[in-house]
Design a protein around this motif. Structure first.
Motif, mmCIF file in Angstrom:
data_model
loop_
_atom_site.group_PDB
_atom_site.id
_atom_site.type_symbol
_atom_site.label_atom_id
_atom_site.label_comp_id
_atom_site.label_asym_id
_atom_site.label_seq_id
_atom_site.Cartn_x
_atom_site.Cartn_y
_atom_site.Cartn_z
ATOM 1 N N SER A 297 4.968 4.772 -7.307
ATOM 2 C CA SER A 297 5.456 4.127 -6.078
ATOM 3 C C SER A 297 6.118 5.155 -5.182
ATOM 4 C CB SER A 297 6.489 3.046 -6.406
ATOM 5 O OG SER A 297 5.924 2.044 -7.175
ATOM 6 N N VAL A 298 6.992 5.965 -5.785
ATOM 7 C CA VAL A 298 7.667 6.990 -4.993
ATOM 8 C C VAL A 298 6.638 8.011 -4.502
ATOM 9 C CG1 VAL A 298 9.528 8.672 -5.002
ATOM 10 C CG2 VAL A 298 9.736 6.604 -6.366
ATOM 11 N N VAL A 327 -8.183 15.171 3.350
ATOM 12 C CA VAL A 327 -7.987 15.461 1.925
ATOM 13 C C VAL A 327 -6.712 14.808 1.410
ATOM 14 C CG1 VAL A 327 -7.531 17.308 0.272
ATOM 15 C CG2 VAL A 327 -9.319 17.587 1.995
ATOM 16 N N ILE A 328 -5.630 14.927 2.199
ATOM 17 C CA ILE A 328 -4.362 14.357 1.733
ATOM 18 C C ILE A 328 -4.490 12.840 1.594
ATOM 19 C CG2 ILE A 328 -1.915 14.104 2.221
ATOM 20 C CD1 ILE A 328 -2.012 16.716 3.725
ATOM 21 N N SER A 329 -5.247 12.223 2.523
ATOM 22 C CA SER A 329 -5.391 10.765 2.458
ATOM 23 C C SER A 329 -5.986 10.330 1.134
ATOM 24 C CB SER A 329 -6.287 10.269 3.592
ATOM 25 O OG SER A 329 -5.780 10.701 4.817
ATOM 26 N N MET A 330 -6.900 11.149 0.628
ATOM 27 C CA MET A 330 -7.561 10.756 -0.618
ATOM 28 C C MET A 330 -6.580 10.792 -1.791
ATOM 29 S SD MET A 330 -11.207 12.558 -0.204
ATOM 30 C CE MET A 330 -12.126 12.385 1.300
ATOM 31 N N ILE A 331 -5.524 11.636 -1.686
ATOM 32 C CA ILE A 331 -4.557 11.717 -2.788
ATOM 33 C C ILE A 331 -3.843 10.379 -2.974
ATOM 34 C CG2 ILE A 331 -2.477 12.903 -3.598
ATOM 35 C CD1 ILE A 331 -3.452 15.364 -2.153
ATOM 36 N N VAL A 332 -3.668 9.635 -1.864
ATOM 37 C CA VAL A 332 -3.035 8.318 -1.990
ATOM 38 C C VAL A 332 -3.833 7.461 -2.966
ATOM 39 C CG1 VAL A 332 -2.302 6.272 -0.752
ATOM 40 C CG2 VAL A 332 -2.125 8.483 0.343
ATOM 41 N N VAL A 334 -5.265 8.411 -5.582
ATOM 42 C CA VAL A 334 -4.946 8.755 -6.968
ATOM 43 C C VAL A 334 -3.760 7.925 -7.458
ATOM 44 C CG1 VAL A 334 -4.194 10.603 -8.501
ATOM 45 C CG2 VAL A 334 -5.843 11.080 -6.690
ATOM 46 N N PHE A 335 -2.713 7.878 -6.636
ATOM 47 C CA PHE A 335 -1.522 7.121 -7.049
ATOM 48 C C PHE A 335 -1.838 5.641 -7.202
ATOM 49 C CE2 PHE A 335 0.579 10.842 -5.111
ATOM 50 C CZ PHE A 335 1.322 11.221 -6.202
ATOM 51 N N THR A 336 -2.647 5.124 -6.277
ATOM 52 C CA THR A 336 -2.990 3.715 -6.364
ATOM 53 C C THR A 336 -3.793 3.449 -7.628
ATOM 54 O OG1 THR A 336 -3.113 3.796 -3.981
ATOM 55 C CG2 THR A 336 -3.920 1.805 -5.022
ATOM 56 N N PHE A 370 -11.536 -2.591 -4.025
ATOM 57 C CA PHE A 370 -12.635 -2.408 -3.077
ATOM 58 C C PHE A 370 -12.122 -1.933 -1.720
ATOM 59 C CE2 PHE A 370 -14.868 -4.515 -6.364
ATOM 60 C CZ PHE A 370 -16.133 -3.975 -6.281
ATOM 61 N N GLY A 371 -10.971 -2.450 -1.301
ATOM 62 C CA GLY A 371 -10.370 -1.946 -0.073
ATOM 63 C C GLY A 371 -10.026 -0.477 -0.215
ATOM 64 N N GLY A 372 -9.514 -0.109 -1.390
ATOM 65 C CA GLY A 372 -9.139 1.276 -1.607
ATOM 66 C C GLY A 372 -10.340 2.194 -1.625
ATOM 67 N N MET A 373 -11.415 1.757 -2.242
ATOM 68 C CA MET A 373 -12.592 2.642 -2.305
ATOM 69 C C MET A 373 -13.229 2.818 -0.935
ATOM 70 S SD MET A 373 -14.314 2.098 -6.007
ATOM 71 C CE MET A 373 -14.982 0.505 -5.695
ATOM 72 N N THR A 374 -13.264 1.750 -0.134
ATOM 73 C CA THR A 374 -13.763 1.958 1.232
ATOM 74 C C THR A 374 -12.811 2.867 1.998
ATOM 75 O OG1 THR A 374 -12.701 -0.117 1.854
ATOM 76 C CG2 THR A 374 -15.056 -0.200 1.439
ATOM 77 N N GLY A 375 -11.535 2.831 1.612
ATOM 78 C CA GLY A 375 -10.575 3.714 2.267
ATOM 79 C C GLY A 375 -10.863 5.169 1.986
ATOM 80 N N VAL A 376 -11.174 5.476 0.738
ATOM 81 C CA VAL A 376 -11.518 6.866 0.406
ATOM 82 C C VAL A 376 -12.768 7.293 1.177
ATOM 83 C CG1 VAL A 376 -12.204 8.413 -1.440
ATOM 84 C CG2 VAL A 376 -10.409 6.747 -1.835
ATOM 85 N N ALA A 377 -13.721 6.352 1.302
ATOM 86 C CA ALA A 377 -14.925 6.669 2.080
ATOM 87 C C ALA A 377 -14.554 6.953 3.530
ATOM 88 C CB ALA A 377 -15.913 5.506 1.999
ATOM 89 N N LEU A 378 -13.631 6.137 4.064
ATOM 90 C CA LEU A 378 -13.251 6.324 5.466
ATOM 91 C C LEU A 378 -12.465 7.609 5.678
ATOM 92 C CD1 LEU A 378 -12.293 2.690 6.436
ATOM 93 C CD2 LEU A 378 -13.912 4.112 7.650
ATOM 94 N N ALA A 379 -11.782 8.088 4.626
ATOM 95 C CA ALA A 379 -11.020 9.321 4.767
ATOM 96 C C ALA A 379 -11.929 10.542 4.827
ATOM 97 C CB ALA A 379 -10.039 9.469 3.609
ATOM 98 N N THR A 380 -13.200 10.354 4.525
ATOM 99 C CA THR A 380 -14.169 11.444 4.653
ATOM 100 C C THR A 380 -14.538 11.570 6.130
ATOM 101 O OG1 THR A 380 -15.006 10.632 2.573
ATOM 102 C CG2 THR A 380 -16.281 12.335 3.661
ATOM 103 N N VAL A 381 -14.226 12.724 6.718
ATOM 104 C CA VAL A 381 -14.298 12.823 8.175
ATOM 105 C C VAL A 381 -15.686 12.484 8.700
ATOM 106 C CG1 VAL A 381 -13.860 14.301 10.145
ATOM 107 C CG2 VAL A 381 -12.539 14.608 8.065
ATOM 108 N N SER A 382 -16.716 13.050 8.060
ATOM 109 C CA SER A 382 -18.063 12.873 8.611
ATOM 110 C C SER A 382 -18.488 11.410 8.557
ATOM 111 C CB SER A 382 -19.048 13.746 7.840
ATOM 112 O OG SER A 382 -18.839 13.559 6.455
#
Lengths: 565, 115, 222
Positions: A297-298, A327-332, A334-336, A370-382
């Motif tokens: 959480s922290v 890249v940093i967005s994808m680290i979120v 990991v915690f989730t 599923f929201g999180g996985m689409t989020g990782v996809a969206l964090a990919t710039v291209s």
């Protein structure tokens, strides 16, 4: 809200009902001037629920308008205002205060064995500040509304003729309410823990709300200054975000998302907080990986601050920054994922009780993953360049942010309802409504994923005819969702007055807040609290409380499987 | 009780010393501002400001004898200010030049006013 | 309650009349109040942090304008204002010091001096604003200052007015708080055993000073 009077049919020959926080004082004055964190929590809950229905109404109107490619019920200008109001109401008036200020206020002090929060007057002030901000925003909505979207992007927001200034000031004021609650909770957790309650024995709800409070305190001021600058810009034209005077709208986006990206975690961390309480209770099993959940959480709170630039991939931000933020967005993620694995690990070999709060947990974990996985996809710039500002993004953040928060809000409402009012609701109706909500939510937003991927942009009033089928499907889902909410409203109102009475600990939870009577007395506990067991501890032999019949469909649940263990 | 100990041993001497140090730094930074130090001038001015700020925080605001959470709070606040500034500035420094704002039309620049 | 029992066992103190029911003892209450104040100060720092961000952003874009415009600010006035605020911070700590050693009269005097310097600062700054108004050195579309034509000059003044304006608003609020504290100290509300509001008011005032310590070199001494 009036105190539920004891109805003659359900009261046996108990001579005097013990005084609780609801009936120790009566009258409107005793509510409006209360410093009791439980009453303030309830008042917040009443307000955020009203906001939820208002925002939901706007959402329904948007969906009805989108039934046909051209005008259905409103003009394009009205439609622009409608989606702005939907966003503003849902985010600033519902999702940010809903769980921390509502449920957090009610249960957090009880979970640490405190009589109240550290600053009770500040707590009440927080509610009034919220009301004042809401009044400002609502005044702006009635007198013309705003058509900028809830993000208030400049330069449009500083040049539009609609009433953005009162709505911006409303957001500014509500920010102070959020800050006040955050300060209160941080200080409460630091200074008011009961004897023997060390940091590593804090319930996970407290950990997550603590992390949320840190974000609220650190991020909200930046939103404050940003909306203040935007309001000044709209009113006086100082040029700070105006390219015509050397200003840069991208700076607005940087500052806005420096708050508003962490704000996503202000919404979703409390949702995770609620779920960390519900999972062990209904799996009847120790939480798996207590420290991992607590520290992640922290971790989310911290890393969430380094990710804001992924909202600016197509705004002219440098490619270097885009890469870093991506890249940093994808680290979120990991915690989730750490949290998700630990919850699932808790369920493994548990004796699961499929009650209403648990049904919402199932909806929550599905939407989160599923929201999180689409989020990782969206964090990919291209990839984001294709999806930016389409319905794919809408569906993504409704899954992870709205869906998770909504599921947690409803789960918390059903889980703590017996504690709050000393009565319980009909379990059957609870499960029916939960199915309606989860089904409706998916039916609303899965078509929007498809629409977005096919290229339908967000915030558009009309669309090509080939998108109509999916839009109709989405609207149909939204109607299911609305119907589910109305069902909940009805049966919970009935339960408030006629629900079956419950004892201290109907769910048989090991959470510390269940040690008090339901509803709790004014100062929370009727006996000194001893924190002799870790939170979420279901393994120690002998004194484990069992789930009571009144909350579990009237059937005995501690039958053979419980004895075999 | 720490609080009462305070009252007995309370001395104004640290305050006077801090005040004199602050005055000295102010004069120093003012004097240096009128000399051309090139690229160093900004760094020096900020270093002096940080030294002044730190002494206000430690001695006037008594952070040197505060418990950990208060110190952490302030440290995190400064860290986040630096964070928002740094990551925004890397954007300005690495951006495609034409996507930067051109400046003010009032000063005779090429950009016409937007109607 | 358990907490109270424990407080008595440790024999730290009897019930202080200012002790609120939900705190264990006075020490915890003061710790909570201070921590709450530090958190609030953190939000203030971040509030200004947004403006510092805007400042660095535009200074990077328009370094020439920053150099030229800064020269046209009234430097001796800025120096005077800096000394004014530093001295007021000094008198503020002295006020708390005198309360703690039990000299109420000097404490009131010091608080009055602090408030006076606070409002004096506003007067000085008001004078500067007036001059800039006359010169036309104003933000955005109001800019018509003939002497500086560097690109981005209006942006310097936008940043300057917003930063000093927000700071002056804080000085004003702090001044009002100080006047209230002066009144309460004169009434005899605070003594060596209880001075929390004075303590917190002082923290706020030092923060106002702290912000100015950074604003002065950033705006006047570029």
């Amino acid at each position: 809200m009036s105190s539920p009077s004891p109805s003659p049919t359900t009261t046996p020959a108990v001579p005097v009902e013990p005084k609780n926080y609801l009936n120790c004082e009566t009258g409107v004055r005793s509510w409006l001037l209360t410093r009791d964190h439980k009453r303030i929590g309830l008042m917040f809950l009443a307000c955020v629920t009203a906001a939820l229905f208002l925002g939901g109404l706007f959402a329904m109107l948007i969906r009805i308008e989108l039934l046909t490619p051209d005008e259905t019920i409103m003009s394009a200008q009205t439609y622009n205002r409608m989606f702005t109001l939907h966003g503003v109401v849902m985010i600033f008036l519902f999702m940010i205060p809903a769980i921390p200020s509502g449920f957090g206020n009610f249960v957090l002090p009880m979970m640490i064995g405190a009589e109240d929060v550290a600053f009770p007057r500040l707590n009440l002030a927080s509610w009034y500040i919220y009301l004042a901000g809401a009044a400002f925003a609502l005044w702006g909505m009635v007198h013309g509304g705003a058509d900028t979207g809830w993000t208030f992007y400049t330069p449009y927001s500083t040049t539009t003729f609609t009433k953005v200034v009162p709505i911006l000031l409303g957001a500014f004021i509500i920010g102070f309410s959020s800050i006040a609650t955050g300060i209160n909770f941080i200080v409460t957790v630091h200074t008011m823990r009961g004897p023997g309650l060390t940091w590593n024995k804090l319930p996970l709800f407290v950990w997550s709300i603590y992390a949320t409070s840190i974000i609220q305190v650190l991020a909200t001021p930046i939103l404050g200054i940003t909306v203040l600058l935007t309001a000044i810009e709209h009113a006086f034209g100082f040029g700070i975000f105006d390219p015509a005077h050397g200003g840069d709208p991208v700076l607005f986006q940087h500052m806005f998302w420096f708050y508003s990206h962490p704000a996503v975690y202000i919404m979703v961390l409390p949702a995770m907080a609620v779920m960390s309480e519900i999972v062990p209770t209904f799996a009847r099993k120790n939480i798996f990986g207590y420290k991992a959940i607590a520290y992640s959480s922290v971790g989310i709170a911290l890393v969430g601050f380094f990710a804001w630039g992924h909202h600016l991939f197509t705004s002219g931000q440098s490619t270097f920054n885009a890469g870093v933020f991506g890249v940093i967005s994808m680290i979120v993620g990991v915690f989730t994922a750490i949290k998700v694995f630990n919850w699932v690990g808790t369920l493994y070999k548990g004796r699961i009780r499929f009650s209403t709060p648990f049904a919402y947990f199932c909806g929550f974990i599905y939407l989160l993953v599923f929201g999180g996985m689409t989020g990782v996809a969206l964090a990919t710039v291209s990839l984001d360049v294709h999806w930016q500002d389409t319905y794919f993004v809408i569906a993504h953040f409704h899954f992870i942010m709205v869906g998770a928060t909504l599921m947690a809000f409803l789960a918390a409402l059903h889980y703590w309802f017996p504690k709050m009012f000393g009565r319980t609701y009909s379990e059957g109706w609870g499960l029916v409504a939960a199915s309606l909500i989860i089904l409706g939510f998916n039916a609303t937003f899965i078509p929007q994923f498809l629409l977005g991927n096919a290229g339908m942009p967000r915030r558009y009033w009309s669309y090509p005819a080939e998108f109509q089928a999916l839009n109709v499907a989405s609207t149909a889902g939204a109607s299911l969702l609305a119907f589910g909410f109305l069902t909940i409203l009805v049966y919970l109102t009935i339960a408030l007055f006629y629900g079956e009475k419950v004892g201290r600990n109907p769910w048989g939870s090991r959470g510390y807040e269940w040690n008090s009577p339901s509803p709790p007395p004014k100062h929370n506990f009727d006996s000194p609290q001893v924190f002799d067991h870790p939170p979420h501890d279901y393994d120690s032999e002998g004194h484990e409380p069992e789930m009571q019949t009144e909350v579990h469909g009237g059937t005995e649940v501690h039958g053979d499987d419980g004895a075999k263990r | 009780m720490a609080h009462n100990d305070h009252a007995h041993t309370h001395s104004a001497r640290p305050y006077i010393l801090t005040f004199m140090w602050l005055c000295f730094c102010t004069v120093l930074t003012y004097t240096l501002a009128h000399k051309d130090l090139g690229a160093w001038s900004f760094a020096i001015a900020m270093a002096i400001a940080a030294a002044k700020g730190l002494s206000v925080i430690l001695f006037f605001m008594h952070l040197y004898d505060q418990p950990g959470p208060s110190r952490l709070t302030l440290a995190i606040a400064f860290f986040f200010v630096l964070l928002v500034i740094t990551l925004t500035l890397t954007d300005v420094h690495t951006r495609f030049p034409l996507s930067l704002p051109p400046g003010s039309f009032r000063s005779g620049n090429v950009v016409p006013p937007i109607q | 309650m358990a907490e109270h029992v424990e407080a008595h066992e440790h024999g730290h103190e009897e019930h202080h009349p200012r002790l609120q029911h939900h705190f264990q003892d006075m020490r915890t209450q003061q710790h909570a109040a201070r921590l709450g104040m530090w958190l609030f100060l953190a939000t203030e720092i971040l509030l200004f942090g947004g403006l510092f961000c805007a400042y660095s952003y535009y200074r990077t874009l328009f370094p020439e304008a920053w150099k030229e415009c800064s020269k046209h600010l009234n430097r001796p006035f800025g120096l005077l204002e800096t000394f004014d605020l530093i001295t007021s911070s000094f008198t503020m700590v002295l006020a708390i010091h005198f309360t703690r050693i039990g000299n109420r009269k000097l404490s009131v005097l010091m608080l009055l001096a602090t408030a006076t310097m606070g409002f004096g600062f506003l007067g000085l700054h008001g004078y500067e604003y007036y001059h800039e108004w006359l010169e036309g050195a104003l933000p955005g579309k109001y800019y018509h200052f003939e002497e500086v034509t560097a690109t981005g000059a209006p942006m310097f003044y936008a940043v300057y007015f917003l930063m000093t304006g927000l700071h002056s608003a804080h000085v004003f609020i702090g001044g009002v708080v100080l006047l209230v504290l002066t009144y309460l100290t004169a009434k005899g509300n605070y003594d060596a055993s209880y001075d929390h509001p004075l303590d917190l008011g002082g923290l706020y005032w030092h923060l106002v000073d702290l912000i100015w310590i950074f604003l002065f070199p950033l705006l006047y001494l570029v």
